[in-house]
Design an enzyme around this catalytic site. Structure first.
Site, mmCIF file in Angstrom:
data_model
loop_
_atom_site.group_PDB
_atom_site.id
_atom_site.type_symbol
_atom_site.label_atom_id
_atom_site.label_comp_id
_atom_site.label_asym_id
_atom_site.label_seq_id
_atom_site.Cartn_x
_atom_site.Cartn_y
_atom_site.Cartn_z
ATOM 1 N N GLY A 1 14.684 210.935 42.920
ATOM 2 C CA GLY A 1 14.222 211.469 41.636
ATOM 3 C C GLY A 1 12.892 212.166 41.751
ATOM 4 O O GLY A 1 12.263 212.197 42.819
ATOM 5 N N THR B 1 9.969 211.493 40.422
ATOM 6 C CA THR B 1 8.774 210.659 40.636
ATOM 7 C C THR B 1 8.677 210.260 42.104
ATOM 8 O O THR B 1 7.600 210.361 42.726
ATOM 9 C CB THR B 1 8.814 209.412 39.737
ATOM 10 N N ASP C 1 11.080 203.180 43.980
ATOM 11 C CA ASP C 1 11.928 204.092 43.212
ATOM 12 C C ASP C 1 11.354 204.267 41.812
ATOM 13 O O ASP C 1 10.526 203.460 41.345
ATOM 14 C CB ASP C 1 13.354 203.510 43.124
ATOM 15 N N ASP D 1 14.709 205.375 34.760
ATOM 16 C CA ASP D 1 14.857 206.141 33.521
ATOM 17 C C ASP D 1 14.279 205.365 32.354
ATOM 18 O O ASP D 1 13.727 205.958 31.424
ATOM 19 C CB ASP D 1 16.329 206.474 33.290
ATOM 20 N N LYS E 1 18.751 202.929 35.496
ATOM 21 C CA LYS E 1 18.609 203.981 36.500
ATOM 22 C C LYS E 1 19.922 204.764 36.589
ATOM 23 O O LYS E 1 20.926 204.351 36.052
ATOM 24 C CB LYS E 1 18.262 203.370 37.868
ATOM 25 N N GLY E 2 19.859 205.897 37.262
ATOM 26 C CA GLY E 2 21.083 206.684 37.446
ATOM 27 C C GLY E 2 21.055 208.037 36.780
ATOM 28 O O GLY E 2 22.045 208.767 36.820
ATOM 29 N N GLY E 3 19.893 208.385 36.205
ATOM 30 C CA GLY E 3 19.767 209.722 35.622
ATOM 31 C C GLY E 3 20.064 210.798 36.653
ATOM 32 O O GLY E 3 20.593 211.863 36.333
ATOM 33 N N GLU F 1 21.135 203.470 45.310
ATOM 34 C CA GLU F 1 19.828 202.884 44.970
ATOM 35 C C GLU F 1 19.950 201.367 44.867
ATOM 36 O O GLU F 1 19.119 200.616 45.381
ATOM 37 C CB GLU F 1 19.326 203.462 43.639
ATOM 38 N N LYS G 1 8.639 206.119 30.247
ATOM 39 C CA LYS G 1 9.808 205.323 30.665
ATOM 40 C C LYS G 1 9.734 203.875 30.173
ATOM 41 O O LYS G 1 10.693 203.125 30.322
ATOM 42 C CB LYS G 1 9.918 205.313 32.202
HETATM 43 C C1 5RP Z 1 18.229 208.519 40.057
HETATM 44 C C2 5RP Z 1 17.358 207.554 39.347
HETATM 45 C C3 5RP Z 1 15.920 207.922 39.159
HETATM 46 O O1 5RP Z 1 15.126 206.910 39.669
HETATM 47 C C4 5RP Z 1 15.636 208.069 37.709
HETATM 48 O O2 5RP Z 1 16.570 209.001 37.175
HETATM 49 C C5 5RP Z 1 14.220 208.535 37.459
HETATM 50 O O3 5RP Z 1 14.090 209.844 37.893
HETATM 51 P P1 5RP Z 1 12.776 210.683 37.632
HETATM 52 O O4 5RP Z 1 11.704 210.079 38.463
HETATM 53 O O5 5RP Z 1 13.155 212.078 38.039
HETATM 54 O O6 5RP Z 1 12.491 210.611 36.152
HETATM 55 O O7 5RP Z 1 17.758 206.508 38.945
HETATM 56 O O8 5RP Z 1 19.558 208.088 40.076
#
Ligand code: 5RP
Length: 224
Positions: free
Chosen positions: A33, A35, A83, A86, A96-98, A105, A123
């Protein structure tokens, strides 16, 4: 007023603050992701022995920086997994899973001694799933069957058009699910035939959340 110019500056600050919680010279599990991408760019300073990646995208990014990416079958455990999320709540349960990488993960996180979650304060939520729909990874042939079971649980599933996961599966995003007991709902959804993983990370929650707020970095532990 905020210490940070924008959300990306917060993500960068959370990534920088995470470094002291990660092993120097060890093997690190790395999430997926935007971040985590800020964190990956800082990883050369940890002089890692190697990394286990949670997605093809993360593996590519690590390799570009010269960090060795190894197969998870080569290790029996990891000192830490880092990690984003979301959504995350005061129990350090997450959605998670966006980015559709939830299954790998969850697998990589499961063998780590410590899960370090890095987020900006957008978040941080009181209740999971009210704003961000819960992603679930589903075997393609089971898509409609799983969707009907989710409707029976009170959720409103939407097929994420055009997305195929690194494992060759599809994603359903579940809206309006009342996630009051994240542990129970995580298990219930995982028991639906055809579901590979759901995006609730409560059984394996974060051990520490590094949250970038307008006032600066906060390290938050779980409130039981
Ligand atoms: C990917 C995820 C990411 O950790 C979650 O979507 C956060 O992403 P970002 O840091 O871009 O907001 O779970 O499957």
């Amino acid at each position: 007023m905020s210490l940070y110019a924008n959300q990306d500056a917060k993500k960068q600050a959370a990534a920088e603050a995470a470094l002291k919680h990660l092993p120097y010279g060890g093997i690190l599990g790395v999430g997926t992701g935007s971040t985590v991408n800020f964190l990956i760019d800082l990883l050369p300073q940890l002089e890692l022995e190697a990394a286990v990646a949670s997605s093809e995208a993360t593996a590519q990014r690590l390799k570009k920086l010269g960090i060795e990416v190894i197969d998870m079958n080569q290790v029996s455990g990891l000192d830490a997994y880092v990690d984003g999320a979301d959504e995350i709540d005061r129990h350090l349960h997450m959605i998670k899973g966006g980015g559709a990488a939830l299954t790998r993960e969850k697998i990589v996180a499961s063998i780590a001694k410590k899960f370090v979650c890095i987020v900006d304060d957008s978040k941080w939520v009181d209740q999971l799933g009210l704003d961000f729909p819960l992603p679930i990874e589903v075997i393609p042939m089971a898509r409609s069957a799983v969707a009907r079971k989710i409707v029976a649980l009170g959720g409103d599933p939407a097929y994420r058009e055009g997305v195929v996961t690194d494992n060759g599966n599809v994603i359903l995003d579940i809206h309006h699910l009342n996630i009051l007991n994240a542990l129970e709902i995580e298990k219930t959804i995982n028991n639906i035939p055809g579901v590979v993983t759901n995006g609730i990370f409560a059984i394996n929650k974060a051990d520490i959340a590094i949250v970038a707020t307008n006032q600066g970095i906060e390290e938050r532990l779980s409130v039981l």
